[in-house]
Design a protein around this motif. Structure first.
Motif, PDB file in Angstrom:
ATOM      1  N   UNK A 151      -6.791  42.753   1.359  1.00 14.87           N
ATOM      2  CA  UNK A 151      -7.571  41.914   0.454  1.00 14.87           C
ATOM      3  C   UNK A 151      -7.160  40.453   0.557  1.00 14.87           C
ATOM      4  N   UNK A 152      -5.866  40.205   0.650  1.00 14.66           N
ATOM      5  CA  UNK A 152      -5.368  38.835   0.802  1.00 14.66           C
ATOM      6  C   UNK A 152      -5.885  38.224   2.101  1.00 14.66           C
ATOM      7  N   UNK A 153      -5.866  39.018   3.160  1.00 14.97           N
ATOM      8  CA  UNK A 153      -6.318  38.522   4.463  1.00 14.97           C
ATOM      9  C   UNK A 153      -7.825  38.263   4.454  1.00 14.97           C
ATOM     10  N   UNK A 154      -8.600  39.162   3.888  1.00 11.03           N
ATOM     11  CA  UNK A 154     -10.042  38.972   3.823  1.00 11.03           C
ATOM     12  C   UNK A 154     -10.398  37.732   3.008  1.00 11.03           C
ATOM     13  N   UNK A 155      -9.697  37.542   1.901  1.00 11.38           N
ATOM     14  CA  UNK A 155      -9.940  36.356   1.078  1.00 11.38           C
ATOM     15  C   UNK A 155      -9.640  35.077   1.861  1.00 11.38           C
ATOM     16  N   UNK A 156      -8.572  35.112   2.669  1.00 10.57           N
ATOM     17  CA  UNK A 156      -8.225  33.945   3.478  1.00 10.57           C
ATOM     18  C   UNK A 156      -9.309  33.666   4.515  1.00 10.57           C
ATOM     19  N   UNK A 157      -9.849  34.706   5.142  1.00 13.67           N
ATOM     20  CA  UNK A 157     -10.900  34.519   6.144  1.00 13.67           C
ATOM     21  C   UNK A 157     -12.174  33.950   5.517  1.00 13.67           C
ATOM     22  N   UNK A 158     -12.392  34.242   4.264  1.00 12.46           N
ATOM     23  CA  UNK A 158     -13.592  33.735   3.584  1.00 12.46           C
ATOM     24  C   UNK A 158     -13.458  32.276   3.157  1.00 12.46           C
ATOM     25  N   UNK A 159     -12.228  31.812   2.987  1.00  8.44           N
ATOM     26  CA  UNK A 159     -12.020  30.454   2.458  1.00  8.44           C
ATOM     27  C   UNK A 159     -11.535  29.458   3.511  1.00  8.44           C
ATOM     28  N   UNK A 160     -10.847  29.923   4.530  1.00  9.81           N
ATOM     29  CA  UNK A 160     -10.343  29.020   5.581  1.00  9.81           C
ATOM     30  C   UNK A 160     -11.507  28.626   6.486  1.00  9.81           C
ATOM     31  N   UNK A 161     -11.710  27.337   6.686  1.00  9.26           N
ATOM     32  CA  UNK A 161     -12.838  26.868   7.502  1.00  9.26           C
ATOM     33  C   UNK A 161     -12.361  26.258   8.817  1.00  9.26           C
ATOM     34  N   UNK A 162     -13.206  26.393   9.801  1.00  6.60           N
ATOM     35  CA  UNK A 162     -12.975  25.781  11.114  1.00  6.60           C
ATOM     36  C   UNK A 162     -14.345  25.518  11.749  1.00  6.60           C
ATOM     37  N   UNK A 163     -14.477  24.347  12.341  1.00 11.77           N
ATOM     38  CA  UNK A 163     -15.776  23.920  12.894  1.00 11.77           C
ATOM     39  C   UNK A 163     -16.851  23.918  11.809  1.00 11.77           C
ATOM     40  N   UNK A 164     -16.397  23.677  10.572  1.00 10.27           N
ATOM     41  CA  UNK A 164     -17.345  23.548   9.471  1.00 10.27           C
ATOM     42  C   UNK A 164     -17.833  24.839   8.858  1.00 10.27           C
ATOM     43  N   UNK A 165     -17.275  25.988   9.278  1.00  6.16           N
ATOM     44  CA  UNK A 165     -17.692  27.285   8.727  1.00  6.16           C
ATOM     45  C   UNK A 165     -16.456  28.133   8.433  1.00  6.16           C
ATOM     46  N   UNK A 167      -2.472  40.877  10.012  1.00  2.00           N
ATOM     47  CA  UNK A 167      -2.562  39.988   8.855  1.00  2.00           C
ATOM     48  C   UNK A 167      -1.868  38.663   9.147  1.00  2.00           C
ATOM     49  N   UNK A 168      -0.699  38.725   9.760  1.00  2.00           N
ATOM     50  CA  UNK A 168       0.024  37.497  10.108  1.00  2.00           C
ATOM     51  C   UNK A 168      -0.750  36.718  11.160  1.00  2.00           C
ATOM     52  N   UNK A 169      -1.292  37.398  12.164  1.00  2.25           N
ATOM     53  CA  UNK A 169      -2.059  36.717  13.215  1.00  2.25           C
ATOM     54  C   UNK A 169      -3.278  36.002  12.628  1.00  2.25           C
ATOM     55  N   UNK A 170      -3.994  36.661  11.728  1.00  2.00           N
ATOM     56  CA  UNK A 170      -5.208  36.073  11.177  1.00  2.00           C
ATOM     57  C   UNK A 170      -4.906  34.936  10.212  1.00  2.00           C
ATOM     58  N   UNK A 171      -3.737  34.969   9.581  1.00  2.28           N
ATOM     59  CA  UNK A 171      -3.348  33.881   8.695  1.00  2.28           C
ATOM     60  C   UNK A 171      -2.807  32.676   9.455  1.00  2.28           C
ATOM     61  N   UNK A 172      -2.222  32.929  10.629  1.00  2.00           N
ATOM     62  CA  UNK A 172      -1.564  31.837  11.329  1.00  2.00           C
ATOM     63  C   UNK A 172      -0.216  31.537  10.704  1.00  2.00           C
ATOM     64  N   UNK A 222     -11.474  42.649  13.777  1.00  2.00           N
ATOM     65  CA  UNK A 222     -10.071  42.917  13.432  1.00  2.00           C
ATOM     66  C   UNK A 222      -9.941  43.406  11.996  1.00  2.00           C
ATOM     67  N   UNK A 223     -10.704  42.831  11.074  1.00  3.30           N
ATOM     68  CA  UNK A 223     -10.653  43.269   9.691  1.00  3.30           C
ATOM     69  C   UNK A 223     -11.148  44.715   9.552  1.00  3.30           C
ATOM     70  N   UNK A 224     -12.172  45.068  10.313  1.00  2.00           N
ATOM     71  CA  UNK A 224     -12.658  46.453  10.288  1.00  2.00           C
ATOM     72  C   UNK A 224     -11.564  47.407  10.768  1.00  2.00           C
ATOM     73  N   UNK A 240     -13.801  30.959   8.798  1.00  2.00           N
ATOM     74  CA  UNK A 240     -13.425  31.673  10.024  1.00  2.00           C
ATOM     75  C   UNK A 240     -13.814  33.147   9.943  1.00  2.00           C
ATOM     76  N   UNK A 241     -14.087  33.638   8.737  1.00  4.17           N
ATOM     77  CA  UNK A 241     -14.539  35.014   8.591  1.00  4.17           C
ATOM     78  C   UNK A 241     -15.923  35.253   9.165  1.00  4.17           C
ATOM     79  N   UNK A 242     -16.631  34.181   9.496  1.00 11.29           N
ATOM     80  CA  UNK A 242     -17.954  34.339  10.103  1.00 11.29           C
ATOM     81  C   UNK A 242     -17.861  34.615  11.594  1.00 11.29           C
ATOM     82  N   UNK A 243     -16.651  34.467  12.171  1.00 12.25           N
ATOM     83  CA  UNK A 243     -16.473  34.731  13.600  1.00 12.25           C
ATOM     84  C   UNK A 243     -16.403  36.243  13.823  1.00 12.25           C
ATOM     85  N   UNK A 244     -17.230  36.741  14.721  1.00 10.94           N
ATOM     86  CA  UNK A 244     -17.376  38.180  14.891  1.00 10.94           C
ATOM     87  C   UNK A 244     -16.069  38.861  15.302  1.00 10.94           C
ATOM     88  N   UNK A 245     -15.303  38.215  16.157  1.00 11.15           N
ATOM     89  CA  UNK A 245     -14.079  38.857  16.637  1.00 11.15           C
ATOM     90  C   UNK A 245     -13.093  39.075  15.493  1.00 11.15           C
TER      91      UNK A 245
END
Length: 379
Positions: free
Chosen positions: A257-271, A334-339, A282-284, A273-278
């Motif tokens: 849940x913490x990781x999914x929340x981070x993917x929804x709020x962390x932005x890159x290239x203006x969107x 989780x660590x990889x996706x958080x950076x 990983x979350x699945x 990062x949770x919108x990136x399919x790859x």
């Protein structure tokens, strides 16, 4: 099979979840870790008031007469909050051994105090050279006219630094690696010759090194049959593993849940990062790993109190293998996706991963239990 919760289980889940949500946030936990005890005695008293310390205890001992499955629900909620209070050492291992092997006098004296939050227990079994072996016990108990004299050393005793009473395994007969000749003794804190050196572990919980030098205990301190304690020890550790599995499931879910929340709020290239399919893929995979672990934890909880030792240990080992693999997979991704933020002390992700790593190593890692499972299967 019906996996729906009973009314009692629903109540336990709601109570434990609300407690950890309202009283055990990440910042509150950080303050608890810096306290003198390394845990909160105030919260422990709250556990007692809510009946969480007496889930498996009989009503005459201050409990609610529940089962291990009931206890597993509480442990899963505690896993979500990364609770550091010595719940498994006292409630699962200590109370479990007392219930299984204690005399009526021992139960009546100790279990009500435990349910009231006034007694901490710890199981002192592992030794410096025993690794994961349950039979490698060199601590001795010599019988005398008025009791026993204990000599030896115990290592990484979970919750040992706060324990009021230690349940100590020692040899009354047999060779160091024999199943025969093992006995259990109740040793009170402060007994002459008993030394306890406590320390924090990497995940924030606490353990202790215990030394016994000529510790004398009366015959009434013997817990269970003299020389026949191995089945009790084996089941106690199996119960401890099942408890860790339930805790790990809650930990994994919170980390997802913490990781999914981070993917929804962390932005890159203006969107986000949770919108990136790859990253979605990983979350699945992390979600699937959690579901696999949850299924095996349910199996372990259902077998924890089985009297059929071979089938029980086989199921427990299978669960421990999956918990270890799922925990490592979820933690690493989780660590990889958080950076970089995922490894900082000020963020929860790294702490969840530390706990999962410690759970994997406690009472036998995935490799050990895979071997035990394969051996029992061949037999």
């Amino acid at each position: 099979m019906d996996f729906s919760l009973s009314d009692t289980q629903q109540m336990l889940r709601d109570t434990a979840a609300r407690l950890t949500r309202e009283r055990y946030g990440f910042e509150a936990r950080a303050k608890i870790l810096t306290s003198a005890d390394g845990f909160s005695r105030e919260l422990w008293a709250t556990f007692a008031e809510l009946g969480l310390l007496g889930v498996e205890l009989a009503e005459e001992h201050g409990g609610i007469g529940g089962t291990f499955q009931d206890l597993a629900i509480v442990l899963e909620a505690f896993g979500r909050g990364m609770v550091v209070e010595p719940y498994i050492p006292t409630v699962v291992l200590g109370a479990g051994l007392l219930r299984a092997a204690g005399s009526e006098a021992q139960k009546s004296e100790l279990l009500p105090r435990l349910a009231e939050g006034k007694l901490f227990l710890a199981f002192a079994h592992g030794e410096p050279k025993s690794r994961y072996s349950l039979t490698h016990v060199t601590t001795t108990a010599k019988s005398g006219a008025d009791g026993y004299t204990l000599d030896g050393a115990k290592a990484v005793v979970l919750g040992g630094d706060c324990a009021d009473v230690l349940i100590v395994s020692a040899r009354t007969a047999g060779k160091p690696d024999s199943q025969d000749g093992l006995s259990l003794f109740l040793v009170e804190r402060g007994a002459p010759g008993l030394k306890i050196r406590g320390y924090p572990t990497v995940d924030g919980t606490r353990a202790a090194e215990v030394t016994l030098a000529g510790v004398r205990v009366p015959r009434s301190a013997l817990l269970g049959p003299e020389g026949g304690a191995f089945p009790l020890i084996q089941q106690a550790i199996d119960r401890g593993i099942a408890a860790l599995c339930s805790e790990a499931v809650g930990n994994m879910q919170a980390l997802n849940e913490v990781t999914l929340d981070y993917l929804k709020t962390r932005t890159q290239f203006g969107v986000p990062i949770g919108s990136f399919q790859v990253l979605q893929h990983h979350m699945v995979d992390m979600y699937i790993a959690h579901e696999q672990a949850k299924s095996m934890a349910i199996l372990a909880a259902g077998r924890a109190d089985s009297s059929e030792a071979p089938a029980r240990t086989k199921a427990i080992s299978a669960a421990k293998v999956q918990i270890g693999r799922s925990g490592r997979f979820i933690g690493q991704w989780a660590i990889q996706l958080h950076g970089g933020i995922g490894t900082t002390m000020e963020y929860s992700a790294g702490h969840y991963f530390k706990r999962l790593t410690t759970i994997d190593r406690t009472f036998g890692d995935a490799d050990f239990h895979l071997t035990r499972f394969a051996t029992s299967n061949a037999a």
